[in-house]
Design an enzyme around this catalytic site. Sequence first.
Site, short mmCIF file in Angstrom:
data_model
loop_
_atom_site.label_atom_id
_atom_site.label_comp_id
_atom_site.label_asym_id
_atom_site.label_seq_id
_atom_site.Cartn_x
_atom_site.Cartn_y
_atom_site.Cartn_z
N CYS A 62 14.93 77.69 13.81
CA CYS A 62 14.24 76.39 13.82
C CYS A 62 13.04 76.41 14.74
O CYS A 62 13.14 76.71 15.93
CB CYS A 62 15.23 75.30 14.25
SG CYS A 62 14.45 73.67 14.38
N TRP A 91 12.66 66.17 10.75
CA TRP A 91 11.64 65.78 9.77
C TRP A 91 11.02 67.05 9.21
O TRP A 91 11.21 68.15 9.75
CB TRP A 91 10.57 64.87 10.38
CG TRP A 91 9.96 65.40 11.64
CD1 TRP A 91 9.04 66.42 11.76
CD2 TRP A 91 10.24 64.95 12.97
NE1 TRP A 91 8.73 66.62 13.07
CE2 TRP A 91 9.44 65.73 13.84
CE3 TRP A 91 11.06 63.96 13.51
CZ2 TRP A 91 9.46 65.56 15.23
CZ3 TRP A 91 11.07 63.79 14.89
CH2 TRP A 91 10.28 64.57 15.73
N1 ARG Z 1 13.33 74.08 4.36
C1 ARG Z 1 14.32 73.12 3.99
C2 ARG Z 1 13.81 72.26 2.84
O1 ARG Z 1 12.76 72.40 2.38
C3 ARG Z 1 14.69 72.22 5.14
C4 ARG Z 1 15.18 72.91 6.40
C5 ARG Z 1 15.16 72.03 7.63
N2 ARG Z 1 13.84 71.59 7.91
C6 ARG Z 1 13.51 70.70 8.87
N3 ARG Z 1 12.26 70.38 8.98
N4 ARG Z 1 14.42 70.18 9.64
O2 ARG Z 1 14.42 71.36 2.36
#
Ligand code: ARG
Length: 362
Positions: free
Chosen positions: A65, A239
């Site tokens: 992350c 987000w």
């Molecule tokens: N990459 C994933 C999606 O497009 C989400 C992963 C978490 N992303 C975040 N900004 N918390 O749905």
Amino acid sequence: MTTVEYAEAEEFIRLCAAEGALPGLRVDDRLAQIKEEIAETGSYRHTQAELAYGARVAWRNSARCIGRLYWRSLRVRDCRHVRDAAGIAGECVTHLREATRQGRIRPTLTVFAPDGPAAPGPRIRNDQLIRYAGYRLEDGSVLGDPQYAGFTDTVRGLGWRAPERRGSFDVLPLLIEAEPGSPRLFSLPADAVLEVPLTHPDHRWFDGLGLRWHAVPAISNMPLEIGGVRYPAAPFNGWYMATEIGARNLADVGRYNLLPVIAGLMGLKTDDDRTMWRDRALVELTLAVQHSFDTAGVTVADHHSESRRFLTHVAREERAGRSCPADWSWVVPPLSGAQTAVFHRYYDEPDPAARPAFLPPG
Ligand code: ARG
């Protein structure tokens, strides 16, 4: 079934103490209490403060992350007492509403019952609370999100009725297994799912494509483990960063695969890699996502700012005497990698045994 190891509980409580996370914590008393509770019941119950801090540290330990600067701000909703499928679905809906706030998105986690010595906790079978269906068509192509073609088959097999007029962005139902072997489906009410129609700041033709994306990414299939206790249903959201949508979900060849369409409308020659039509279309698509979320007043990060903030976070962690493991291939954005500072260095190797943690889906 699952008995908690006292040593893991102890390690967690000592971590909380070392970080001054639990005001008024009397370590020895708490540890004695936990030891006794485990001996009697095979597990122990976290206090709300332990649960909240454990969840925040699990975020801090998430090596993939880039958004971890905000780990302390995670809001934790304690729903350990909610055990029936309908109740769990209802709390997932409340989670979405309270996390979305008309676009002022707030990082939120809802925790349901843990795996216990007598019975496993509930499971949410969706990988995110909000995802779009993928319908396999006769000609072998997929309408919607191909990544969810299998899951769409599953929920249809369980009785989910697709909308009369199927589209590319049909929200899937929740599939909740409160007890092993009894999966139940629940539709998300439309007002719990904020979506942003995508438009481009310069290209009018873009607006006619009918593209959209949901505002809240809420991961729902990663068990949360704190102090030896495993919470299999603990959906959490932050987000979006615009690249996740514009440079991956809508662009990947195995997902919406929209670059050929967009490059075509841009008038680029798509039969020659050397026109760099993919690269040029990728920028415009991601720009449209950024622009649309901004215009709609929905929180969204951009990869340049978020990269800087991540390095601020790494520096803060080092000042606090901690290392900040990161997975380079996940943290570097899928667009303009080397234009962001996160590209130009290596990170401490993630330790799969680090706890608290969000665990791989299983
Ligand atoms: N990459 C994933 C999606 O497009 C989400 C992963 C978490 N992303 C975040 N900004 N918390 O749905």
